[in-house]
Design a protein around this motif. Structure first.
Motif, PDB file in Angstrom:
ATOM      1  N   GLU A  31      -2.323  -1.666   0.322  1.00 54.15           N
ATOM      2  CA  GLU A  31      -3.412  -2.574   0.673  1.00 54.15           C
ATOM      3  C   GLU A  31      -4.631  -1.795   1.143  1.00 54.15           C
ATOM      4  O   GLU A  31      -4.528  -0.843   1.901  1.00 54.15           O
ATOM      5  CB  GLU A  31      -2.961  -3.534   1.778  1.00 54.15           C
ATOM      6  CG  GLU A  31      -4.008  -4.553   2.147  1.00 54.15           C
ATOM      7  CD  GLU A  31      -3.503  -5.539   3.192  1.00 54.15           C
ATOM      8  OE1 GLU A  31      -4.331  -5.988   3.993  1.00 54.15           O
ATOM      9  OE2 GLU A  31      -2.309  -5.858   3.188  1.00 54.15           O
ATOM     10  N   SER A  45     -14.152  -5.966  -1.234  1.00 61.40           N
ATOM     11  CA  SER A  45     -13.155  -7.030  -1.118  1.00 61.40           C
ATOM     12  C   SER A  45     -11.821  -6.393  -0.770  1.00 61.40           C
ATOM     13  O   SER A  45     -11.433  -5.396  -1.382  1.00 61.40           O
ATOM     14  CB  SER A  45     -13.010  -7.773  -2.438  1.00 61.40           C
ATOM     15  OG  SER A  45     -14.189  -8.458  -2.749  1.00 61.40           O
ATOM     16  N   HIS A  47      -8.123  -5.596  -1.075  1.00 65.17           N
ATOM     17  CA  HIS A  47      -7.281  -5.664  -2.260  1.00 65.17           C
ATOM     18  C   HIS A  47      -6.052  -4.790  -2.077  1.00 65.17           C
ATOM     19  O   HIS A  47      -5.949  -4.049  -1.111  1.00 65.17           O
ATOM     20  CB  HIS A  47      -8.060  -5.269  -3.522  1.00 65.17           C
ATOM     21  CG  HIS A  47      -8.598  -3.879  -3.492  1.00 65.17           C
ATOM     22  ND1 HIS A  47      -9.782  -3.553  -2.859  1.00 65.17           N
ATOM     23  CD2 HIS A  47      -8.119  -2.726  -4.010  1.00 65.17           C
ATOM     24  CE1 HIS A  47     -10.011  -2.258  -3.001  1.00 65.17           C
ATOM     25  NE2 HIS A  47      -9.008  -1.732  -3.690  1.00 65.17           N
ATOM     26  N   TYR A  49      -2.476  -3.225  -4.759  1.00 69.55           N
ATOM     27  CA  TYR A  49      -2.117  -2.869  -6.124  1.00 69.55           C
ATOM     28  C   TYR A  49      -0.700  -3.310  -6.448  1.00 69.55           C
ATOM     29  O   TYR A  49       0.201  -3.232  -5.617  1.00 69.55           O
ATOM     30  CB  TYR A  49      -2.235  -1.358  -6.332  1.00 69.55           C
ATOM     31  CG  TYR A  49      -3.635  -0.865  -6.119  1.00 69.55           C
ATOM     32  CD1 TYR A  49      -4.606  -1.006  -7.111  1.00 69.55           C
ATOM     33  CD2 TYR A  49      -4.008  -0.284  -4.919  1.00 69.55           C
ATOM     34  CE1 TYR A  49      -5.906  -0.575  -6.914  1.00 69.55           C
ATOM     35  CE2 TYR A  49      -5.308   0.161  -4.710  1.00 69.55           C
ATOM     36  CZ  TYR A  49      -6.247   0.011  -5.712  1.00 69.55           C
ATOM     37  OH  TYR A  49      -7.529   0.438  -5.511  1.00 69.55           O
ATOM     38  N   THR A  58      -4.985  -4.254  -9.955  1.00 66.67           N
ATOM     39  CA  THR A  58      -5.593  -4.612  -8.679  1.00 66.67           C
ATOM     40  C   THR A  58      -5.338  -6.085  -8.382  1.00 66.67           C
ATOM     41  O   THR A  58      -5.538  -6.948  -9.233  1.00 66.67           O
ATOM     42  CB  THR A  58      -7.113  -4.343  -8.703  1.00 66.67           C
ATOM     43  OG1 THR A  58      -7.323  -2.974  -9.044  1.00 66.67           O
ATOM     44  CG2 THR A  58      -7.729  -4.625  -7.351  1.00 66.67           C
ATOM     45  N   VAL A  59      -4.895  -6.351  -7.150  1.00 64.57           N
ATOM     46  CA  VAL A  59      -4.637  -7.708  -6.678  1.00 64.57           C
ATOM     47  C   VAL A  59      -5.675  -8.021  -5.613  1.00 64.57           C
ATOM     48  O   VAL A  59      -5.791  -7.295  -4.629  1.00 64.57           O
ATOM     49  CB  VAL A  59      -3.229  -7.829  -6.055  1.00 64.57           C
ATOM     50  CG1 VAL A  59      -2.953  -9.262  -5.639  1.00 64.57           C
ATOM     51  CG2 VAL A  59      -2.175  -7.311  -7.000  1.00 64.57           C
ATOM     52  N   PHE A  60      -6.442  -9.079  -5.791  1.00 67.91           N
ATOM     53  CA  PHE A  60      -7.439  -9.488  -4.807  1.00 67.91           C
ATOM     54  C   PHE A  60      -6.913 -10.665  -4.000  1.00 67.91           C
ATOM     55  O   PHE A  60      -6.021 -11.389  -4.445  1.00 67.91           O
ATOM     56  CB  PHE A  60      -8.757  -9.860  -5.491  1.00 67.91           C
ATOM     57  CG  PHE A  60      -9.437  -8.678  -6.124  1.00 67.91           C
ATOM     58  CD1 PHE A  60     -10.168  -7.793  -5.348  1.00 67.91           C
ATOM     59  CD2 PHE A  60      -9.335  -8.448  -7.486  1.00 67.91           C
ATOM     60  CE1 PHE A  60     -10.789  -6.693  -5.921  1.00 67.91           C
ATOM     61  CE2 PHE A  60      -9.956  -7.358  -8.071  1.00 67.91           C
ATOM     62  CZ  PHE A  60     -10.685  -6.474  -7.279  1.00 67.91           C
ATOM     63  N   ALA A  61      -7.483 -10.870  -2.814  1.00 68.53           N
ATOM     64  CA  ALA A  61      -7.072 -11.966  -1.944  1.00 68.53           C
ATOM     65  C   ALA A  61      -7.122 -13.287  -2.710  1.00 68.53           C
ATOM     66  O   ALA A  61      -8.114 -13.590  -3.371  1.00 68.53           O
ATOM     67  CB  ALA A  61      -7.955 -12.030  -0.701  1.00 68.53           C
ATOM     68  N   ASP A  63      -5.159 -14.088  -5.273  1.00 73.66           N
ATOM     69  CA  ASP A  63      -4.489 -13.959  -6.570  1.00 73.66           C
ATOM     70  C   ASP A  63      -3.009 -14.284  -6.420  1.00 73.66           C
ATOM     71  O   ASP A  63      -2.417 -14.105  -5.359  1.00 73.66           O
ATOM     72  CB  ASP A  63      -4.618 -12.539  -7.124  1.00 73.66           C
ATOM     73  CG  ASP A  63      -5.991 -12.230  -7.673  1.00 73.66           C
ATOM     74  OD1 ASP A  63      -6.834 -13.145  -7.775  1.00 73.66           O
ATOM     75  OD2 ASP A  63      -6.237 -11.048  -7.996  1.00 73.66           O
ATOM     76  N   GLN A  77      -5.429 -15.215 -11.439  1.00 73.49           N
ATOM     77  CA  GLN A  77      -6.416 -15.704 -10.471  1.00 73.49           C
ATOM     78  C   GLN A  77      -6.051 -17.121 -10.045  1.00 73.49           C
ATOM     79  O   GLN A  77      -5.483 -17.893 -10.816  1.00 73.49           O
ATOM     80  CB  GLN A  77      -7.807 -15.696 -11.080  1.00 73.49           C
ATOM     81  CG  GLN A  77      -8.347 -14.326 -11.362  1.00 73.49           C
ATOM     82  CD  GLN A  77      -9.697 -14.391 -12.047  1.00 73.49           C
ATOM     83  OE1 GLN A  77     -10.141 -15.434 -12.514  1.00 73.49           O
ATOM     84  NE2 GLN A  77     -10.359 -13.252 -12.108  1.00 73.49           N
TER      85      GLN A  77
END
Length: 104
Positions: A31, A45, A47, A49, A58-61, A63, A77
């Motif tokens: 993170e 942002s 993020h 992995y 990449t994993v964003f908030a 997702d 998403q």
């Protein structure tokens, strides 16, 4: 993890969990918080992995991390996930149990 099915009529169950900073989700690691080591004045942002067979994603908030029945994982998403999947509990709650009339 909660179970979902793809809309409109897919019977295959997938496991899915929405990722937010600080939440532990299987397969998601490393993170990166906002401003972490960022020399820019603009915020990053937060993020993390996901390492999958296709590489590092990449994993964003917000997702969703989807785990297929095969064990493969991928990211979706939030907006697309909500348009494409429905909770399995809701779909099957309306079906009568075998041998019982509806409402019993």
């Amino acid at each position: 993890m909660p179970f979902f099915t793809r809309l409109p009529t897919d019977t295959n169950l997938i496991e899915a969990r929405q990722w937010f900073p600080g939440l532990q989700v299987a397969g998601v690691a490393d993170e990166v918080p906002a401003f972490a080591g960022n020399d820019s004045l603009l915020p990053m942002s937060p993020h993390a992995y996901l390492t999958s067979r296709k590489g590092r994603i990449t994993v964003f908030a917000g997702d969703w991390v989807i785990t297929e029945p095969t064990g493969d994982q991928h990211i979706c998403q939030d907006r697309l996930f909500r348009m494409s999947y429905t909770p399995a509990e809701n779909k099957f709650a309306r079906l009568p149990l075998p041998g019982l009339a509806p409402g019993e």
